[in-house]
Each structure stands twice: as structure tokens, then as C-alpha cells.
Design a protein around this motif. Structure first.
Motif, short mmCIF file in Angstrom:
data_model
loop_
_atom_site.label_atom_id
_atom_site.label_comp_id
_atom_site.label_asym_id
_atom_site.label_seq_id
_atom_site.Cartn_x
_atom_site.Cartn_y
_atom_site.Cartn_z
N CYS A 8 29.00 2.95 -12.40
CA CYS A 8 30.20 2.80 -13.22
C CYS A 8 29.81 2.43 -14.65
O CYS A 8 29.00 1.53 -14.86
CB CYS A 8 31.11 1.73 -12.61
N PRO A 9 30.42 3.10 -15.64
CA PRO A 9 30.03 2.84 -17.03
C PRO A 9 30.47 1.47 -17.55
O PRO A 9 29.97 1.02 -18.58
CB PRO A 9 30.71 3.97 -17.81
N TRP A 10 31.37 0.81 -16.85
CA TRP A 10 31.84 -0.47 -17.39
C TRP A 10 30.96 -1.65 -17.00
O TRP A 10 30.56 -2.43 -17.84
CB TRP A 10 33.29 -0.72 -16.96
N HIS A 11 30.65 -1.83 -15.73
CA HIS A 11 29.87 -2.99 -15.31
C HIS A 11 28.69 -2.64 -14.40
O HIS A 11 28.04 -3.52 -13.86
CB HIS A 11 30.76 -4.02 -14.59
N GLY A 12 28.46 -1.34 -14.20
CA GLY A 12 27.25 -0.92 -13.50
C GLY A 12 27.29 -0.94 -11.99
O GLY A 12 26.26 -0.74 -11.35
N TRP A 13 28.44 -1.17 -11.39
CA TRP A 13 28.48 -1.08 -9.92
C TRP A 13 28.15 0.36 -9.54
O TRP A 13 28.56 1.30 -10.22
CB TRP A 13 29.86 -1.44 -9.39
N GLU A 14 27.48 0.52 -8.40
CA GLU A 14 27.05 1.85 -7.98
C GLU A 14 27.77 2.29 -6.72
O GLU A 14 28.03 1.48 -5.82
CB GLU A 14 25.53 1.87 -7.78
N PHE A 15 28.07 3.58 -6.67
CA PHE A 15 28.81 4.17 -5.56
C PHE A 15 28.10 5.42 -5.08
O PHE A 15 27.56 6.19 -5.87
CB PHE A 15 30.24 4.53 -6.00
N ASP A 16 28.14 5.62 -3.76
CA ASP A 16 27.58 6.83 -3.17
C ASP A 16 28.58 7.96 -3.39
O ASP A 16 29.73 7.88 -2.94
CB ASP A 16 27.37 6.58 -1.67
N ILE A 17 28.15 8.99 -4.09
CA ILE A 17 29.07 10.10 -4.39
C ILE A 17 29.54 10.78 -3.10
O ILE A 17 30.66 11.26 -3.01
CB ILE A 17 28.39 11.11 -5.34
N ARG A 18 28.69 10.82 -2.09
CA ARG A 18 29.06 11.51 -0.84
C ARG A 18 30.14 10.77 -0.06
O ARG A 18 30.96 11.39 0.61
CB ARG A 18 27.83 11.69 0.06
N THR A 19 30.15 9.45 -0.13
CA THR A 19 31.08 8.67 0.72
C THR A 19 31.99 7.74 -0.06
O THR A 19 32.95 7.22 0.51
CB THR A 19 30.28 7.81 1.71
N GLY A 20 31.67 7.47 -1.31
CA GLY A 20 32.44 6.50 -2.09
C GLY A 20 32.01 5.06 -1.82
O GLY A 20 32.51 4.13 -2.44
N GLN A 21 31.07 4.86 -0.90
CA GLN A 21 30.62 3.52 -0.55
C GLN A 21 30.02 2.80 -1.74
O GLN A 21 29.24 3.36 -2.49
CB GLN A 21 29.58 3.59 0.57
N SER A 22 30.42 1.54 -1.87
CA SER A 22 29.85 0.71 -2.95
C SER A 22 28.51 0.17 -2.51
O SER A 22 28.34 -0.25 -1.37
CB SER A 22 30.80 -0.46 -3.23
N TRP A 23 27.56 0.16 -3.43
CA TRP A 23 26.27 -0.46 -3.13
C TRP A 23 26.28 -1.90 -3.59
O TRP A 23 25.33 -2.63 -3.39
CB TRP A 23 25.14 0.33 -3.78
N CYS A 24 27.37 -2.32 -4.20
CA CYS A 24 27.53 -3.72 -4.61
C CYS A 24 28.02 -4.55 -3.42
O CYS A 24 27.48 -5.61 -3.15
CB CYS A 24 28.52 -3.79 -5.77
N ASP A 25 29.03 -4.06 -2.72
CA ASP A 25 29.58 -4.75 -1.57
C ASP A 25 29.97 -3.68 -0.55
O ASP A 25 31.14 -3.33 -0.40
CB ASP A 25 30.80 -5.58 -2.00
N PRO A 26 28.99 -3.14 0.17
CA PRO A 26 29.22 -1.96 1.03
C PRO A 26 30.24 -2.15 2.13
O PRO A 26 30.84 -1.20 2.60
CB PRO A 26 27.84 -1.65 1.61
N THR A 27 30.44 -3.39 2.59
CA THR A 27 31.36 -3.59 3.71
C THR A 27 32.81 -3.70 3.25
O THR A 27 33.72 -3.50 4.04
CB THR A 27 30.99 -4.85 4.50
N ARG A 28 33.05 -4.01 1.97
CA ARG A 28 34.43 -4.21 1.52
C ARG A 28 34.90 -3.21 0.48
O ARG A 28 36.07 -2.93 0.39
CB ARG A 28 34.60 -5.62 0.94
N LEU A 29 34.00 -2.69 -0.33
CA LEU A 29 34.43 -1.86 -1.46
C LEU A 29 34.04 -0.40 -1.29
O LEU A 29 32.94 -0.09 -0.86
CB LEU A 29 33.81 -2.38 -2.75
N LYS A 30 34.96 0.43 -1.70
CA LYS A 30 34.71 1.87 -1.60
C LYS A 30 35.60 2.56 -2.62
O LYS A 30 36.76 2.19 -2.79
CB LYS A 30 35.06 2.32 -0.18
#
Ligand code: FES
Length: 137
Positions: free
Chosen positions: A78-100
């Protein structure tokens, strides 16, 4: 869920991404090696435009000083604060169990699958009302 044509396949070549407006939502569509994926263009953190994010790969480590790089271009930062997401699933690599990031199905399809033919032009009845004399020479 309705289907929407967003672009010709040639407009989104391998490695490319674009943001489209679909029914009032901005959706970022990605072509990863010929597979298509779509995410809402709104980061679940504070709403950053994910479609403008840097595409990076996965770096993993099983012990200090050893790194493995894989999946080049398949994570979105993300260009604002750098959280990362899996393009294939939308899964967050910051908090994979809660954010997508919300995902949508995306695919490449032939035009014939989207609009069924054969197409029939409007036609009108035709008749011959007079006769002619014809000479073969
Ligand atoms: S808005 Fe995306 S990481 Fe903060």
C-alpha cells in the motif's frame, strides 16, 4: 453478482495492472503471468489506493542471514503506510488472520462467451412485381 467487461485483454498485458470503476467501486485488476486478479482499490487500513501500490515479491527466511525470494510481483505494498497484500487472495501480510483486501473474480474470456451469436441483421420481405423480357444473345 453481475459480470462487467472492463477492458480488452490486450490493454492489460502480463505484469500490468489498472484501476477500473465498476458500479461505483474502484477495482484494481492485475495480470499475473496471464492470470487475472481483482482487489478493491481501498486499503482496509485507512483507505489507501491499493492500485497505486508497489508490486513486490515474497522474502522469507528460515534462519538469520538466509533469505529466499519468491513470487515476484505478487504482493502489493500500500502506498500510504506500506502494508502488504497478496494479490491472489487479498490476504494481509501485516495481520493475516484478521485483515484482507476485498477480492473479486476476474478472468479473460473470449467475446463469443460474453455475447452469444449468431447475430441476425434485421430483414425485410422482398417481392418482384413486374416481369421483364430477357434476350440471350
Ligand atoms: S492505508 Fe494502506 S497501509 Fe495504511
Amino acid at each position: 453478482m453481475a459480470r462487467h467487461v472492463v477492458a480488452r485483454a490486450a490493454e492489460l498485458p502480463e505484469g500490468a495492472s489498472r484501476v477500473f470503476s465498476v458500479r461505483g467501486r474502484e477495482i484494481a485488476v492485475f495480470n499475473l503471468g496471464g492470470e487475472y486478479f481483482a482487489l478493491i482499490n481501498r486499503c482496509p487500513h485507512e483507505g489507501g489506493p491499493l492500485g497505486m501500490g508497489l508490486r513486490v515479491g515474497l522474502s522469507d527466511s528460515d534462519r538469520p542471514g538466509h533469505y529466499a525470494h519468491s513470487r515476484p510481483g505478487e504482493l502489493l505494498r500500500c502506498p500510504w503506510h506500506g502494508w502488504e497484500f497478496d494479490i491472489r487472495t487479498g490476504q494481509s501480510w501485516c495481520d493475516p488472520t484478521r485483515l484482507k483486501a476485498k477480492c473479486y473474480a476476474a478472468a479473460r474470456e473470449p467475446g463469443s462467451a460474453l455475447a452469444k451469436g449468431p447475430y441476425v441483421a434485421e430483414s425485410f420481405p422482398v417481392s418482384v412485381e413486374e416481369e421483364y423480357v430477357v434476350v440471350d444473345v
